[in-house]
Design a protein around this motif. Structure first.
Motif, PDB file in Angstrom:
ATOM      1  N   ALA A 160      45.638  46.468  34.381  1.00  0.00           N
ATOM      2  CA  ALA A 160      46.404  47.670  34.038  1.00  0.00           C
ATOM      3  C   ALA A 160      45.620  48.554  33.075  1.00  0.00           C
ATOM      4  O   ALA A 160      45.638  49.788  33.185  1.00  0.00           O
ATOM      5  N   GLU A 161      44.921  47.933  32.136  1.00  0.00           N
ATOM      6  CA  GLU A 161      44.089  48.695  31.201  1.00  0.00           C
ATOM      7  C   GLU A 161      42.937  49.380  31.941  1.00  0.00           C
ATOM      8  O   GLU A 161      42.596  50.529  31.663  1.00  0.00           O
ATOM      9  N   MET A 162      42.356  48.656  32.888  1.00  0.00           N
ATOM     10  CA  MET A 162      41.265  49.223  33.682  1.00  0.00           C
ATOM     11  C   MET A 162      41.754  50.399  34.525  1.00  0.00           C
ATOM     12  O   MET A 162      41.046  51.391  34.703  1.00  0.00           O
ATOM     13  N   TYR A 163      42.967  50.289  35.019  1.00  0.00           N
ATOM     14  CA  TYR A 163      43.504  51.300  35.934  1.00  0.00           C
ATOM     15  C   TYR A 163      43.738  52.642  35.241  1.00  0.00           C
ATOM     16  O   TYR A 163      43.795  53.678  35.899  1.00  0.00           O
ATOM     17  N   LYS A 164      43.849  52.612  33.929  1.00  0.00           N
ATOM     18  CA  LYS A 164      44.052  53.855  33.182  1.00  0.00           C
ATOM     19  C   LYS A 164      42.893  54.817  33.385  1.00  0.00           C
ATOM     20  O   LYS A 164      43.065  56.039  33.330  1.00  0.00           O
ATOM     21  N   GLU A 165      41.699  54.264  33.626  1.00  0.00           N
ATOM     22  CA  GLU A 165      40.538  55.117  33.839  1.00  0.00           C
ATOM     23  C   GLU A 165      40.570  55.740  35.227  1.00  0.00           C
ATOM     24  O   GLU A 165      40.087  56.852  35.441  1.00  0.00           O
ATOM     25  N   THR A 166      41.146  55.014  36.182  1.00  0.00           N
ATOM     26  CA  THR A 166      41.245  55.522  37.549  1.00  0.00           C
ATOM     27  C   THR A 166      42.420  56.467  37.723  1.00  0.00           C
ATOM     28  O   THR A 166      42.318  57.500  38.404  1.00  0.00           O
ATOM     29  N   ALA A 167      43.540  56.111  37.104  1.00  0.00           N
ATOM     30  CA  ALA A 167      44.761  56.925  37.229  1.00  0.00           C
ATOM     31  C   ALA A 167      45.426  57.043  35.865  1.00  0.00           C
ATOM     32  O   ALA A 167      46.406  56.345  35.569  1.00  0.00           O
TER      33      ALA A 167
ATOM     34  N   ASP B  21      36.364  45.703  44.391  1.00  0.00           N
ATOM     35  CA  ASP B  21      35.393  44.780  43.797  1.00  0.00           C
ATOM     36  C   ASP B  21      35.629  44.635  42.302  1.00  0.00           C
ATOM     37  O   ASP B  21      35.442  43.550  41.727  1.00  0.00           O
ATOM     38  N   GLU B  22      36.009  45.732  41.662  1.00  0.00           N
ATOM     39  CA  GLU B  22      36.243  45.730  40.220  1.00  0.00           C
ATOM     40  C   GLU B  22      37.338  44.740  39.847  1.00  0.00           C
ATOM     41  O   GLU B  22      37.197  43.952  38.906  1.00  0.00           O
ATOM     42  N   CYS B  23      38.435  44.751  40.597  1.00  0.00           N
ATOM     43  CA  CYS B  23      39.536  43.830  40.321  1.00  0.00           C
ATOM     44  C   CYS B  23      39.205  42.417  40.782  1.00  0.00           C
ATOM     45  O   CYS B  23      39.622  41.434  40.152  1.00  0.00           O
ATOM     46  N   ALA B  24      38.456  42.310  41.867  1.00  0.00           N
ATOM     47  CA  ALA B  24      38.053  40.990  42.357  1.00  0.00           C
ATOM     48  C   ALA B  24      37.307  40.224  41.274  1.00  0.00           C
ATOM     49  O   ALA B  24      37.489  39.011  41.108  1.00  0.00           O
ATOM     50  N   ALA B  25      36.487  40.930  40.505  1.00  0.00           N
ATOM     51  CA  ALA B  25      35.727  40.277  39.432  1.00  0.00           C
ATOM     52  C   ALA B  25      36.656  39.697  38.369  1.00  0.00           C
ATOM     53  O   ALA B  25      36.413  38.615  37.837  1.00  0.00           O
ATOM     54  N   VAL B  26      37.748  40.415  38.066  1.00  0.00           N
ATOM     55  CA  VAL B  26      38.721  39.941  37.081  1.00  0.00           C
ATOM     56  C   VAL B  26      39.464  38.714  37.614  1.00  0.00           C
ATOM     57  O   VAL B  26      39.613  37.709  36.923  1.00  0.00           O
ATOM     58  N   PHE B  27      39.919  38.794  38.851  1.00  0.00           N
ATOM     59  CA  PHE B  27      40.638  37.678  39.454  1.00  0.00           C
ATOM     60  C   PHE B  27      39.767  36.423  39.537  1.00  0.00           C
ATOM     61  O   PHE B  27      40.187  35.319  39.184  1.00  0.00           O
ATOM     62  N   GLU B  28      38.546  36.603  40.006  1.00  0.00           N
ATOM     63  CA  GLU B  28      37.681  35.457  40.252  1.00  0.00           C
ATOM     64  C   GLU B  28      37.167  34.822  38.969  1.00  0.00           C
ATOM     65  O   GLU B  28      36.859  33.626  38.951  1.00  0.00           O
ATOM     66  N   GLU B  29      37.124  35.586  37.891  1.00  0.00           N
ATOM     67  CA  GLU B  29      36.669  35.039  36.616  1.00  0.00           C
ATOM     68  C   GLU B  29      37.584  33.916  36.132  1.00  0.00           C
ATOM     69  O   GLU B  29      37.130  32.959  35.503  1.00  0.00           O
ATOM     70  N   VAL B  30      38.878  34.014  36.427  1.00  0.00           N
ATOM     71  CA  VAL B  30      39.825  33.009  35.933  1.00  0.00           C
ATOM     72  C   VAL B  30      40.159  31.956  36.978  1.00  0.00           C
ATOM     73  O   VAL B  30      40.926  31.032  36.699  1.00  0.00           O
ATOM     74  N   GLY B  31      39.591  32.081  38.185  1.00  0.00           N
ATOM     75  CA  GLY B  31      39.806  31.035  39.180  1.00  0.00           C
ATOM     76  C   GLY B  31      40.525  31.435  40.446  1.00  0.00           C
ATOM     77  O   GLY B  31      40.696  30.631  41.354  1.00  0.00           O
ATOM     78  N   PHE B  32      40.981  32.698  40.530  1.00  0.00           N
ATOM     79  CA  PHE B  32      41.552  33.164  41.790  1.00  0.00           C
ATOM     80  C   PHE B  32      40.422  33.388  42.801  1.00  0.00           C
ATOM     81  O   PHE B  32      39.277  33.662  42.426  1.00  0.00           O
ATOM     82  N   THR B  33      40.764  33.312  44.072  1.00  0.00           N
ATOM     83  CA  THR B  33      39.840  33.667  45.151  1.00  0.00           C
ATOM     84  C   THR B  33      40.482  34.800  45.937  1.00  0.00           C
ATOM     85  O   THR B  33      41.659  34.717  46.296  1.00  0.00           O
TER      86      THR B  33
END
Length: 273
Positions: free
Chosen positions: A47-54, A254-266
């Motif tokens: 959500a914090e990241m999305y502030k830059e996009t929208a 890809d930006e969000c994928a990096a956040v998800f995958e860092e904690v163990g999501f695929t």
């Protein structure tokens, strides 16, 4: 004439300012996202990241067990986007799902928006120090275990836990009879009980274990537990379906994928799709 012109100019300017303020206000959008409790850390960061996009979009989250969220949606709670920790709760709101799951014929999901977003894993965790010496799911039937924390059976993590125990031939009813089981209403409550060393072990998601810095001693294999897939969909009761869809699209980047995958999501849905 000059005074009349000035007066007209002031009125025109005032009207333009009012119209500008109105247009600006219309650009501000709030998206209400109901999401499984296990996504708290990742979605908060996103959500914090999305502030830059929208920058004009405010995201309001409601994190809880998927079953609780499904009930709130059914009862009329404001929700634009739903992300469940299991297919069951999404299917219960999806008119296209099998009637054996969507028993009430509920119709809340915009069909074309529904995707499988991420996959998680179910793990056995222990408190710091692992005083009980539990090393695997097999130890849940040993004298090492005094107290195990599980999610309630009506929430996804509890259903996955029951599936694991059943496939391993572990009698949960017997553990309950021996006073060896306690429960949490969602995965965060289970995680907290393990973190506080109130129990010897707990069954939670890999992502929650990562966020809470808990020790994972075993992971459920495919023969123990079905895939833990998180479906997501925009709801047809949404006040801002286009903005909700835009955010769902962003979650697949890809930006969000990096956040998800860092904690163990695929990622299930290809990034950027």
């Amino acid at each position: 004439m000059n005074k009349l012109w000035k007066k007209a100019s002031v009125m025109i300017l005032a009207g333009a300012i009012a119209m500008g303020m109105s247009a600006s206000a219309e650009e501000e959008v709030e998206i209400v996202v109901f999401a499984a409790a296990s996504m708290t850390e990742t979605l908060t960061e996103i959500a914090e990241m999305y502030k830059e996009t929208a920058p004009n979009v405010t995201i309001t989250y409601n994190f809880d067990s998927s079953g609780t969220l499904k009930t709130q949606i059914q009862e009329g709670a404001d929700c634009d986007l739903f992300i469940s920790a299991a297919q069951k709760q999404m299917n219960q709101l999806d008119i296209t799902a099998d009637a054996s799951v969507n028993e009430e014929g509920l119709d809340f999901v915009i069909e074309d928006s529904r995707i499988d977003l991420v996959e998680n894993k179910v793990v056995l965790v222990v408190p710091e120090g692992n005083a009980a010496g539990i090393e695997s799911f097999d130890d849940l039937t040993s004298d090492k275990l005094s107290l195990l924390c599980l999610g309630n059976e009506d929430v996804p993590v509890g259903a996955y836990s029951d599936e694991i125990l059943e496939n391993l031939g572990i009698d949960k009813a017997q553990l309950e009879a021996e006073g060896k089981v306690t429960y949490g209403s969602n995965v965060k409550e289970v995680t907290s009980q393990v973190s506080e060393a109130a129990v010897d072990a707990g069954i939670i998601y890999a992502t929650d274990a990562y966020s809470a810095e808990l020790t994972v001693v075993d992971e459920a294999t495919s023969d123990m537990c079905r895939q833990v897939i998180y479906p997501a969909a925009v709801l047809n009761v949404s006040s801002n379906p286009e903005a909700a869809q835009a955010f769902l699209d962003y979650l697949q980047t890809d930006e969000c994928a990096a956040v998800f995958e860092e904690v163990g999501f695929t990622m299930v849905q290809p990034a950027g799709a």
